[in-house]
Enzyme design. Structure first.
Site, mmCIF file in Angstrom:
data_model
loop_
_atom_site.group_PDB
_atom_site.id
_atom_site.type_symbol
_atom_site.label_atom_id
_atom_site.label_comp_id
_atom_site.label_asym_id
_atom_site.label_seq_id
_atom_site.Cartn_x
_atom_site.Cartn_y
_atom_site.Cartn_z
ATOM 1 C CG ASP A 91 32.125 24.103 77.874
ATOM 2 O OD1 ASP A 91 33.193 24.206 78.494
ATOM 3 O OD2 ASP A 91 31.136 24.827 78.075
ATOM 4 C CG ASP B 46 34.480 25.154 82.959
ATOM 5 O OD1 ASP B 46 33.628 26.039 82.799
ATOM 6 O OD2 ASP B 46 34.634 24.538 84.039
ATOM 7 C CD GLU C 98 34.241 30.220 82.706
ATOM 8 O OE1 GLU C 98 33.171 30.683 83.110
ATOM 9 O OE2 GLU C 98 34.666 29.105 83.068
ATOM 10 C CG HIS D 2 26.202 28.343 80.889
ATOM 11 N ND1 HIS D 2 27.262 28.864 80.168
ATOM 12 C CD2 HIS D 2 26.761 27.567 81.849
ATOM 13 C CE1 HIS D 2 28.394 28.423 80.671
ATOM 14 N NE2 HIS D 2 28.120 27.631 81.696
ATOM 15 C CG ASP D 3 28.031 30.131 84.291
ATOM 16 O OD1 ASP D 3 27.321 29.151 84.554
ATOM 17 O OD2 ASP D 3 29.211 30.034 83.892
#
Ligand code: GLC
Length: 548
Positions: free
Chosen positions: A96, A192, A242, A316-317
């Site tokens: 990431d 990200d 993302e 995870h969000d």
């Protein structure tokens, strides 16, 4: 089709995956310990959320050293072991990469803040006066630095300062760092909020929060093409960007092979169907027709433009999907399987987020003391300071906090769900007693075995990769039905999104007397469907292969 387009990616939030050392948080050796499980599940890539050195203000999305492992996760040797052991099992690691911003503890920022003429000053974005943009975590997007008398931009927390991508030195440093990880043997990158890296030079005020100016900004495609040339070209690497608040048109450009930018894109439009007027912090039911419409538009649009979708319900969000679009009570199992079916037959690359394959649910934390997430705590404070009552502030947090997806992976029914010996950094849901890996591995009818089958089907059913997507019954308020069509054959995917029984009539010509049928998968017993009119049970979902 390239081989990676048949793959399934598993997302690990290492802090909550498995603690090899027995401490309160998970670690890299904990992932090594569980590689056999992941191999058994059948996944091809592991995306680990950031484990590089960080003050952990935003759980690793605030990096202070791109070349070092955060001590809470282990050492560089552990990381190398993970890469090697995963590759022995045919699994590749995806790193990431967080380069829209760094932590303010990063040496670049420390240097930048020290004086106006420091060589690193221009690594970040400084202004004498802030504009009115808002941080995605609440409050102004600008923070005042007393030492030099200017404000720096932070689209996220004030400890996450935005890098200045217009500075060629910044780009050179980022690409160098990515090559370092490429040379260590990672198989790909997750980038990200990568569509936020290019800001307009004039920083105009906005009548809303400013995102329309910096989302998919002026030079973003140029910078990603440069990244492709500098890092990816000639290497067997995949990447997923993302994309925050993006558009279909931009995602086609980011991900179509002709652009030479990215392999695929995440977007979040389908996960805003429970944000009334785009407001996250309001408790609301989801809009099913909107969900179906958005996912269908992206299937059709990306297919038409030769783009490639990253498919996902959870990360995870996000809250847990079974609590969000399914039923985490009586129908937890069938609804978890239904949601998986509806997603895994779409075109793109599916991501399975740790615990999703068990049908893990939101934990139902009622008190703010149980929450850890910086976004949640910021919002709670802002609401309470504005006079909102405790109960009103907590209602949307219970439904939407990112911590819903961050509770420890449920390995077994033992203490701390088998995650750690020490008390975990965040609470373990009570249902770990009956929702866990150990128990579901032994039960061939479990949600876990169902995911394993879906993952295997992605390699065996060619239409999943290249069948043309066609939505059926767009206005049906409870059922999402679609086809993936090829030459003389098609997959019919039918998913009932609600409890209770429901009748649905398929358009003419799809199921006829002469259609040959093969059962592919479903969450109730296998069977034939001879008639256009279907009766569906609660959360029923099935897939048939049809041929002329
Ligand atoms: C992404 C991450 C999220 C993080 C944010 C800022 O949206 O997924 O966890 O807080 O970027 O880096």
């Amino acid at each position: 089709m390239q081989d990676w387009q048949r793959s399934v990616i598993y997302q690990i939030y290492p802090k909550s995956f498995y603690s090899h050392g027995g401490q309160a948080t998970g670690d890299l050796l904990g992932v090594v310990d569980k590689l056999d499980y992941l191999h058994w599940l059948g996944v091809d890539y592991l995306w680990l959320t950031p484990f590089l050195r960080s003050p952990q203000r935003d759980n690793g999305y605030d990096i202070s050293d791109y070349y070092a492992i955060d001590p809470s996760y282990g050492t560089m040797a552990d990381c190398e072991l993970l890469i090697t052991e995963a590759s022995k099992r045919g699994i590749k690691l995806m790193l990431d990469i967080v380069v829209n911003h760094t932590s303010i503890e990063h040496p670049w920022f420390q240097a930048a803040r020290s004086s106006l003429d420091n060589p690193y000053r221009d690594f970040y974005i400084w202004r004498d006066q802030p504009n009115n943009w808002e941080s995605k975590f609440g409050g102004s997007a600008w923070e005042y630095e007393a030492q030099t008398g200017q404000y720096y931009l932070h689209l996220f927390d004030h400890t996450q300062a935005d890098l200045n991508w217009d500075n060629p030195q910044v780009r050179a440093e980022v690409f160098k760092m990515m090559r370092f990880w490429r040379d260590k043997g990672v198989g790909g990158f997750r980038l990200d909020v990568i569509n936020l890296i290019s800001k307009p030079a004039d920083f105009p005020d906005d009548h809303t929060d400013g995102r329309r100016f910096y989302t998919d900004g002026p030079n973003v495609h140029r910078y990603l093409q440069e990244m492709h040339r500098e890092v990816f070209e000639g290497f067997d690497l995949i990447n997923v960007g993302e994309m925050s608040s993006t558009s279909l048109e931009h995602c086609v450009r980011y991900s179509c092979p002709a652009s030479r930018e990215l392999s695929m894109t995440f977007n979040f439009h389908h996960l805003k169907v429970d944000y009334p007027n785009l407001q996250k912090w309001v408790r609301a039911d989801f809009d099913f027709l909107e969900l179906k419409r958005i996912l269908s538009d992206w299937q059709v649009g990306m297919q038409a433009g030769d783009g490639w979708n990253a498919l996902f319900w959870c990360n995870h969000d996000q809250p847990r999907v079974v609590s969000r679009f399914g039923d985490d009570g009586e129908y937890r199992e069938p609804s978890a399987k239904m949601l998986a079916t509806a997603l895994h037959f779409l075109q793109g690359t599916p991501f399975v987020y740790q615990g999703e394959e068990l049908g893990m649910s939101n934990p139902g934390f009622e008190h703010i003391e149980q929450y850890r997430d910086v976004e949640t705590l910021n919002i709670y404070r802002l609401k309470r300071n504005a006079g909102v009552s405790e109960a009103e502030a907590m209602a949307p947090i219970m439904q939407k906090s990112r911590d819903n997806g961050r509770t420890p992976m449920q390995w077994n029914a033992g203490p701390n769900a088998g995650f750690s010996r020490a008390e975990p950094w965040i609470g373990v849901p009570a249902n770990a007693a009956f929702i866990n890996v150990e128990q579901q591995q032994q039960d061939p009818t479990s949600v876990l075995h169902y995911y394993r089958q879906l993952i295997a089907l992605r390699r065996s059913e060619a239409l999943i990769q290249d069948g043309v997507y066609r939505l059926l019954l767009p206005e049906h308020p409870h059922v999402w039905a679609y086809l993936r069509e090829g030459q003389g054959e098609r997959l019919l995917v039918v998913s009932h999104f609600y409890g209770g029984d429901c009748e649905v009539e398929l358009p003419e010509g799809i199921l006829t007397d002469s259609t040959k049928q093969r059962w592919v998968i479903g969450n109730y017993e296998a069977g034939e469907h001879r008639y256009r009119r279907l009766r569906l049970r609660p959360y029923e979902s099935f897939v048939l292969h049809l041929s002329d």
